[in-house]
Design an enzyme around this catalytic site. Structure first.
Site, PDB file in Angstrom:
ATOM      1  N   TYR A 186      18.255 -42.074 -27.865  1.00 23.12           N
ATOM      2  CA  TYR A 186      16.912 -41.952 -28.441  1.00 23.12           C
ATOM      3  C   TYR A 186      15.832 -41.902 -27.348  1.00 23.12           C
ATOM      4  O   TYR A 186      14.810 -41.252 -27.514  1.00 23.12           O
ATOM      5  CB  TYR A 186      16.613 -43.152 -29.349  1.00 23.12           C
ATOM      6  CG  TYR A 186      16.916 -42.925 -30.804  1.00 23.12           C
ATOM      7  CD1 TYR A 186      18.195 -42.544 -31.222  1.00 23.12           C
ATOM      8  CD2 TYR A 186      15.935 -43.115 -31.770  1.00 23.12           C
ATOM      9  CE1 TYR A 186      18.471 -42.355 -32.556  1.00 23.12           C
ATOM     10  CE2 TYR A 186      16.213 -42.930 -33.111  1.00 23.12           C
ATOM     11  CZ  TYR A 186      17.478 -42.562 -33.504  1.00 23.12           C
ATOM     12  OH  TYR A 186      17.742 -42.378 -34.833  1.00 23.12           O
TER      13      TYR A 186
ATOM     14  N   LYS B 261      32.149 -45.795 -29.058  1.00 25.70           N
ATOM     15  CA  LYS B 261      32.931 -44.557 -28.949  1.00 25.70           C
ATOM     16  C   LYS B 261      33.520 -44.552 -27.540  1.00 25.70           C
ATOM     17  O   LYS B 261      33.354 -43.604 -26.758  1.00 25.70           O
ATOM     18  CB  LYS B 261      32.016 -43.346 -29.226  1.00 25.70           C
ATOM     19  CG  LYS B 261      32.744 -42.018 -29.391  1.00 25.70           C
ATOM     20  CD  LYS B 261      33.574 -41.920 -30.663  1.00 25.70           C
ATOM     21  CE  LYS B 261      34.418 -40.654 -30.644  1.00 25.70           C
ATOM     22  NZ  LYS B 261      35.372 -40.577 -31.767  1.00 25.70           N
TER      23      LYS B 261
ATOM     24  N   ASP C  62      33.721 -43.503 -35.643  1.00 26.33           N
ATOM     25  CA  ASP C  62      34.246 -42.667 -36.727  1.00 26.33           C
ATOM     26  C   ASP C  62      35.070 -43.512 -37.696  1.00 26.33           C
ATOM     27  O   ASP C  62      34.958 -43.380 -38.914  1.00 26.33           O
ATOM     28  CB  ASP C  62      35.045 -41.470 -36.178  1.00 26.33           C
ATOM     29  CG  ASP C  62      36.055 -41.852 -35.098  1.00 26.33           C
ATOM     30  OD1 ASP C  62      36.028 -43.005 -34.619  1.00 26.33           O
ATOM     31  OD2 ASP C  62      36.876 -40.989 -34.736  1.00 26.33           O
TER      32      ASP C  62
ATOM     33  N   ASP D  58      21.693 -46.058 -36.452  1.00 24.25           N
ATOM     34  CA  ASP D  58      20.860 -45.275 -37.361  1.00 24.25           C
ATOM     35  C   ASP D  58      21.722 -44.709 -38.477  1.00 24.25           C
ATOM     36  O   ASP D  58      21.394 -44.830 -39.662  1.00 24.25           O
ATOM     37  CB  ASP D  58      20.188 -44.132 -36.576  1.00 24.25           C
ATOM     38  CG  ASP D  58      19.360 -43.221 -37.455  1.00 24.25           C
ATOM     39  OD1 ASP D  58      18.610 -43.750 -38.309  1.00 24.25           O
ATOM     40  OD2 ASP D  58      19.459 -41.983 -37.303  1.00 24.25           O
TER      41      ASP D  58
ATOM     42  N   ASP E  88      22.301 -46.286 -42.673  1.00 20.98           N
ATOM     43  CA  ASP E  88      22.042 -45.502 -43.891  1.00 20.98           C
ATOM     44  C   ASP E  88      23.277 -45.494 -44.785  1.00 20.98           C
ATOM     45  O   ASP E  88      23.185 -45.635 -46.002  1.00 20.98           O
ATOM     46  CB  ASP E  88      21.676 -44.043 -43.540  1.00 20.98           C
ATOM     47  CG  ASP E  88      20.173 -43.801 -43.513  1.00 20.98           C
ATOM     48  OD1 ASP E  88      19.435 -44.765 -43.186  1.00 20.98           O
ATOM     49  OD2 ASP E  88      19.732 -42.676 -43.808  1.00 20.98           O
TER      50      ASP E  88
HETATM   51  C1  IPM Z   1      15.200 -45.212 -38.988  1.00 18.86           C
HETATM   52  C2  IPM Z   1      14.665 -43.818 -39.014  1.00 18.86           C
HETATM   53  C3  IPM Z   1      14.040 -43.503 -37.664  1.00 18.86           C
HETATM   54  C4  IPM Z   1      15.158 -43.576 -36.641  1.00 18.86           C
HETATM   55  C5  IPM Z   1      13.254 -42.194 -37.581  1.00 18.86           C
HETATM   56  C6  IPM Z   1      12.191 -42.117 -38.626  1.00 18.86           C
HETATM   57  C7  IPM Z   1      12.683 -41.981 -36.215  1.00 18.86           C
HETATM   58  O1  IPM Z   1      15.662 -42.917 -39.371  1.00 18.86           O
HETATM   59  O2  IPM Z   1      14.407 -46.151 -38.770  1.00 18.86           O
HETATM   60  O3  IPM Z   1      16.406 -45.384 -39.184  1.00 18.86           O
HETATM   61  O4  IPM Z   1      15.873 -42.582 -36.412  1.00 18.86           O
HETATM   62  O5  IPM Z   1      15.321 -44.628 -36.059  1.00 18.86           O
HETATM   63 MG    MG Z   2      17.488 -43.823 -39.938  1.00 20.67          MG
END
Ligand code: IPM
Ligand code: MG
Length: 371
Positions: A137, A192, A224, A248, A252
């Protein structure tokens, strides 16, 4: 002592959901001073930059930041440094918010909202700890250029740099082991290492730090495989620690196990315990302004803020209990609604939490316990 809270609503549904969390905070009789500032696309519209100097300074001087969400497709064509996402990335980096806590908790009342079988997710309680200020990042160099060598030498190419330094890995490993001590004493470190130098180093350093925590079990898992295990047997996980990019993605994935990302709060802390608190979901521009967004993730983020940065544990627990109460009462925003429940909008959900607070609901689901 008055707690100073910076309120940064941002874009999309951000202002609506943050308004409900602020109303909940005001209903608690705490000694707090709230100050609001623009961030993200809203700040770009107002002053030409997604993270204006004044907003950054306000955040720096606060004990905690309550953040909504940033981003809208309409800014996708702006140059990268002016896009709304730069606001959250800039806040993380500038304030050194390296430790990101993303709990994935399946509320008993919402077991059936998950896309997985109820028995796989009932009682699920995972804590993903994502390193937030390093990795690909932020690694330099990055950019576009003419490929200097290789089969496609001379062709246009783009590149990013994945990197982690020893102190960055050590500090997040300590955070993970210490968090595990307050839970079931098990950490899964996701890497990884079979392919990437950066993550072989990650694995080595996490293993070294583990030497100081003999009472905590450490397991290593490739990313993975972790993605697969999360949908196969999610309850096998407790604390998961990983780098910025893997975190990240996996957070999710983990959030959807619980039925709705609209329920999940998050905390990003620095070494001074100053923190930024935001829902795990994004700005959802498609439903912005319609009054249908779920404010609970933001309300629960305010609870995390009270617990982690402001040391107002009792108030935090009252919020958690109130949220649990409204779910038990059958109130549901569209994202978690199912037959037989009462569908409510953003305002009504926020008000219901306040009403439950006033009635002082019993005990809720404790998102995170700190010492
Ligand atoms: C998160 C989001 C952010 C990230 C974006 C909005 C930059 O997806 O907080 O998970 O990738 O960290
Ligand atoms: Mg995110």
């Amino acid at each position: 002592m008055t707690h100073k809270i910076a309120v940064l609503p941002g874009d999309g549904i951000g202002p609506e959901i943050v308004a409900e969390a602020v109303a909940v905070l005001h209903a608690l009789d705490l000694d707090i001073a709230l100050q609001t500032a623009p961030v993200g696309g809203a700040a770009y519209e107002a002053s030409g930059h997604p993270l204006p100097e004044a907003t950054l300074n306000l955040a720096r001087e606060s004990d905690a930041i309550l953040f909504g969400a940033v981003g809208d497709w309409k800014y996708d064509t702006l140059e990268r440094s002016l896009r709304p996402e730069q606001a959250i990335l800039g806040l993380r980096k500038q304030l050194g918010l390296f430790a990101n806590f993303r709990p994935a908790i399946c509320y008993e009342q919402l077991t059936h909202a998950s896309s997985l079988k109820p028995e796989l997710v009932a009682g699920l309680d995972i804590l993903i700890i994502r390193e937030l200020t390093g990795d690909i990042y932020f690694g330099q160099p990055r950019g576009r250029r003419s490929a200097p060598d290789g089969q496609f030498a001379g062709a246009e190419e783009a590149f990013d740099t994945m990197r982690y330094s020893r102190p960055e890995i050590e500090r997040i490993a300590h955070v993970a082991f210490q968090a595990a001590r307050l839970r079931s004493k098990k950490v899964t470190s996701v890497d990884k290492a079979n392919v990437l130098e950066t993550f072989q180093f990650w694995k080595d350093v996490v293993t070294e730090v583990h030497g100081q925590y003999p009472d905590v079990e450490l397991e290593h898992m490739y990313v993975d495989n972790a993605a697969m295990q999360l949908v196969r047997a999610p309850k096998k996980f407790d604390v998961v620690v990983t780098g910025n990019m893997f975190g990240d993605i996996l957070s999710d994935e983990a959030s959807m196990l619980t039925g709705s990302i609209g329920m999940l709060p998050s905390a990003s802390l620095n070494d001074r315990n100053q923190g930024l608190y935001e829902p795990s979901h994004g700005s959802a521009p498609d439903i912005a302004g319609k009054g249908v967004a779920n404010p609970l993730a933001t309300i629960l983020s305010a609870a995390m803020m009270l617990k982690f940065s402001l040391r107002e544990t009792r108030a935090a627990e009252r919020i958690e209990a109130a949220v649990s109460q409204v779910l038990t009462d059958g109130l549901r925003t569209a994202d978690i609604w199912s037959e037989g429940n009462r569908r409510v909008g953003t305002r009504e959900m926020g008000q219901a939490v306040i009403d439950a607070l006033r009635g002082d609901a019993g005990s809720g689901k404790t998102i995170l316990t700190t010492s």
